[in-house]
Design an enzyme around this catalytic site. Structure first.
Site, PDB file in Angstrom:
ATOM      1  N   LYS A   1      -9.686   0.233  13.056  1.00 18.52           N
ATOM      2  CA  LYS A   1      -8.391   0.728  14.005  1.00 18.52           C
ATOM      3  C   LYS A   1      -9.157   0.712  15.550  1.00 18.52           C
ATOM      4  O   LYS A   1      -9.931   1.549  15.802  1.00 18.52           O
ATOM      5  CB  LYS A   1      -7.799   1.861  13.708  1.00 18.52           C
ATOM      6  CG  LYS A   1      -7.124   1.796  12.672  1.00 18.52           C
ATOM      7  CD  LYS A   1      -6.496   3.143  12.403  1.00 18.52           C
ATOM      8  CE  LYS A   1      -5.640   2.932  11.017  1.00 18.52           C
ATOM      9  NZ  LYS A   1      -4.790   4.350  10.546  1.00 18.52           N
TER      10      LYS A   1
ATOM     11  N   ASP B   1      -3.188   4.812   0.045  1.00 15.53           N
ATOM     12  CA  ASP B   1      -4.032   5.696   0.860  1.00 15.53           C
ATOM     13  C   ASP B   1      -3.518   7.188   0.948  1.00 15.53           C
ATOM     14  O   ASP B   1      -2.409   7.511   1.024  1.00 15.53           O
ATOM     15  CB  ASP B   1      -3.274   5.047   2.254  1.00 15.53           C
ATOM     16  CG  ASP B   1      -4.159   5.833   3.674  1.00 15.53           C
ATOM     17  OD1 ASP B   1      -5.032   6.561   3.393  1.00 15.53           O
ATOM     18  OD2 ASP B   1      -3.854   5.175   4.787  1.00 15.53           O
TER      19      ASP B   1
ATOM     20  N   LYS C   1       0.953  -1.066  -0.061  1.00 17.72           N
ATOM     21  CA  LYS C   1      -0.030   0.163  -0.038  1.00 17.72           C
ATOM     22  C   LYS C   1       0.990   1.154  -0.226  1.00 17.72           C
ATOM     23  O   LYS C   1       1.952   1.300   0.876  1.00 17.72           O
ATOM     24  CB  LYS C   1      -1.018   0.064   1.154  1.00 17.72           C
ATOM     25  CG  LYS C   1      -1.672   1.242   1.518  1.00 17.72           C
ATOM     26  CD  LYS C   1      -3.141   1.056   2.054  1.00 17.72           C
ATOM     27  CE  LYS C   1      -2.903   0.631   3.535  1.00 17.72           C
ATOM     28  NZ  LYS C   1      -4.262   0.288   4.306  1.00 17.72           N
ATOM     29  N   LEU C   2       0.712   2.109  -0.996  1.00 16.89           N
ATOM     30  CA  LEU C   2       1.380   3.259  -1.200  1.00 16.89           C
ATOM     31  C   LEU C   2       0.710   4.272  -0.397  1.00 16.89           C
ATOM     32  O   LEU C   2      -0.434   4.815  -0.677  1.00 16.89           O
ATOM     33  CB  LEU C   2       1.767   3.730  -2.511  1.00 16.89           C
ATOM     34  CG  LEU C   2       2.394   2.660  -3.416  1.00 16.89           C
ATOM     35  CD1 LEU C   2       2.897   3.377  -4.767  1.00 16.89           C
ATOM     36  CD2 LEU C   2       3.592   1.813  -2.651  1.00 16.89           C
ATOM     37  N   LYS C   3       1.427   5.316   0.308  1.00 17.63           N
ATOM     38  CA  LYS C   3       0.724   6.402   0.855  1.00 17.63           C
ATOM     39  C   LYS C   3       0.879   7.555  -0.556  1.00 17.63           C
ATOM     40  O   LYS C   3       1.822   7.589  -1.103  1.00 17.63           O
ATOM     41  CB  LYS C   3       1.438   7.185   1.882  1.00 17.63           C
ATOM     42  CG  LYS C   3       1.473   6.311   3.125  1.00 17.63           C
ATOM     43  CD  LYS C   3       0.080   6.523   3.716  1.00 17.63           C
ATOM     44  CE  LYS C   3       0.231   6.101   5.225  1.00 17.63           C
ATOM     45  NZ  LYS C   3      -1.181   6.015   5.815  1.00 17.63           N
TER      46      LYS C   3
ATOM     47  N   GLU D   1      -7.706   4.161  -0.138  1.00 17.64           N
ATOM     48  CA  GLU D   1      -8.261   4.656   1.165  1.00 17.64           C
ATOM     49  C   GLU D   1      -8.261   5.972   1.375  1.00 17.64           C
ATOM     50  O   GLU D   1      -7.441   6.843   0.811  1.00 17.64           O
ATOM     51  CB  GLU D   1      -7.359   3.969   2.047  1.00 17.64           C
ATOM     52  CG  GLU D   1      -7.448   4.031   3.659  1.00 17.64           C
ATOM     53  CD  GLU D   1      -6.599   3.089   4.342  1.00 17.64           C
ATOM     54  OE1 GLU D   1      -6.142   2.249   3.820  1.00 17.64           O
ATOM     55  OE2 GLU D   1      -6.168   3.486   5.437  1.00 17.64           O
TER      56      GLU D   1
ATOM     57  N   ASN E   1      -5.068   9.566   2.997  1.00 19.19           N
ATOM     58  CA  ASN E   1      -5.165  10.000   4.281  1.00 19.19           C
ATOM     59  C   ASN E   1      -5.993  11.318   4.225  1.00 19.19           C
ATOM     60  O   ASN E   1      -5.503  12.532   4.616  1.00 19.19           O
ATOM     61  CB  ASN E   1      -3.847  10.556   4.941  1.00 19.19           C
ATOM     62  CG  ASN E   1      -2.982   9.132   5.365  1.00 19.19           C
ATOM     63  OD1 ASN E   1      -2.130   8.592   4.803  1.00 19.19           O
ATOM     64  ND2 ASN E   1      -3.555   8.809   6.357  1.00 19.19           N
TER      65      ASN E   1
HETATM   66 MG   LIG Z   1      -5.299   5.040   6.554  1.00 17.15          MG
END
Ligand SMILES: [Mg+2]
Length: 351
Positions: A246, A171, A144-146, A197, A173
């Site tokens: 989470k 993701d 998964k890459l930010k 995401e 953010n």
């Molecule tokens: Mg996240």
């Protein structure tokens, strides 16, 4: 107690860069000496959430734990991560007193969980590909890459082309905060991502639903999901087809399990997401990740990815999978010498 662990390397997302990990560890000791551990995983600066580390420490020491010891209402909805620390410590203590593992108590069905390696924002494609190559060599099958505006299609395409065999996710953010205009939906759709995401800010479920209706890529939500009700609403409005679970963000283990059950009931995927936890928080989150409703790989990383020395015995990924600690309670406990060397403040509270 407040502990500060150096990170092996700085970790950067669209919210900012973490260079050290400062968390509050809650230790509850029952009259018979049985001990329970919990971690407050709030980050060092606002961005991911309004709740931040030093404020969590103050709230736990000054309000939440005193309320617990007084037998009163101790959960603070405005401080889910601090509340989760006490929630986890209570669950750990209860399971240890009954000689059972938290994962077994919750109905976990797996002793190992598939993992997804998260690669933070890096300065260049060369560094990105080197990081991806290292993870693939370590045995990961999911990356998964930010991403953020200006660092999205090109890095994703580069990893997609170099590692066609891995499952790839992204993701953001919440960093596409201009009303969605800048998000390159068509190009991202062409990459065959497992999910995208949190493309938009936490409160913009409308944008996520609008994108979800026209994009082939499943939308996952993380920062938007602060409660079981929020999770249901996100799925029912079409804003999410994947839920990032989470325990810290949701206020504890019980709420996290409820979101997993809701996901299964609503027919959407779910996975447990990481918060750069020490071994205490990671072990508790892994108990949730062992539930049948967690249908996608967790992004909880191994101790050695983040820390030179973890607070507990390390929990390591092997062959792209991470073990669910099977001992009593959360299955791990802080090592006394590590607690002593990482502790920067502490308070002892009695009923
Ligand atoms: Mg996240």
């Amino acid at each position: 107690m407040l502990v500060r662990l150096p990170l092996r390397t700085p970790f950067t997302s669209a919210h900012g860069t973490e260079t050290v990990r400062e968390v509050t560890i809650v230790k509850l000791v029952a009259e018979d000496g049985v001990t329970g551990w919990g971690e407050c995983s709030s980050l060092g600066a606002p961005g991911y959430a309004a709740e931040i580390g030093t404020a969590s420490w103050d709230a736990l020491r000054g309000e939440i734990v005193p309320a617990l010891l007084a037998g009163g209402s101790w959960r603070d909805p405005s401080r889910p991560m601090a509340s989760a620390a006490v929630d986890t410590a209570l669950a750990d203590l209860d399971c240890r007193s009954r000689h059972e593992s938290l994962a077994a108590r919750l109905g976990g069905s797996r002793s190992w969980v598939e993992t997804c390696a998260v690669i933070g924002l890096v300065p260049s494609l060369d560094e990105l590909l080197a990081a991806a190559s290292a993870r693939v060599a370590d045995g990961y099958r999911h990356l998964k890459l930010k991403i953020r505006p200006g660092w999205d299609v090109e890095p994703l395409r580069a990893v997609r082309e170099h590692f066609p065999q891995v499952s790839l996710a992204a993701d953001a953010n919440g960093s596409y905060d201009d009303g969605g205009a800048a998000f390159p939906a068509a190009a991202v759709d062409s990459l065959g991502l497992a999910y995208l995401e949190q493309p938009f800010p936490a409160g913009r479920l409308d944008l996520a639903a609008e994108l979800g209706a026209r994009a082939a890529t499943p939308i996952a939500l993380d920062e938007s999901i602060g409660s079981v009700e929020a999770a249901r609403r996100a799925v029912q409005t079409g804003a999410a087809r994947v839920l990032n679970v989470k325990p810290a963000r949701l206020g504890g283990i019980g709420a996290a399990c409820e979101v997993c059950e809701a996901a299964a009931g609503l027919g959407v995927d779910a996975f447990v997401g990481g918060m750069l936890e020490t071994g205490v928080g990671r072990a508790a989150a892994l108990a949730v990740a062992s539930l049948p409703g967690c249908s996608l790989p967790t992004d909880l990383g191994p101790s050695s990815r983040y820390f030179v020395q973890d607070l507990t015995e390390p929990i390591e990924v092997c062959g792209g999978r991470i073990p669910v600690p099977g001992g009593e309670g959360i299955g791990v406990a802080p090592l006394p010498e590590r607690l002593a060397s990482f502790r920067v403040d502490h308070a002892v509270l009695r009923p």
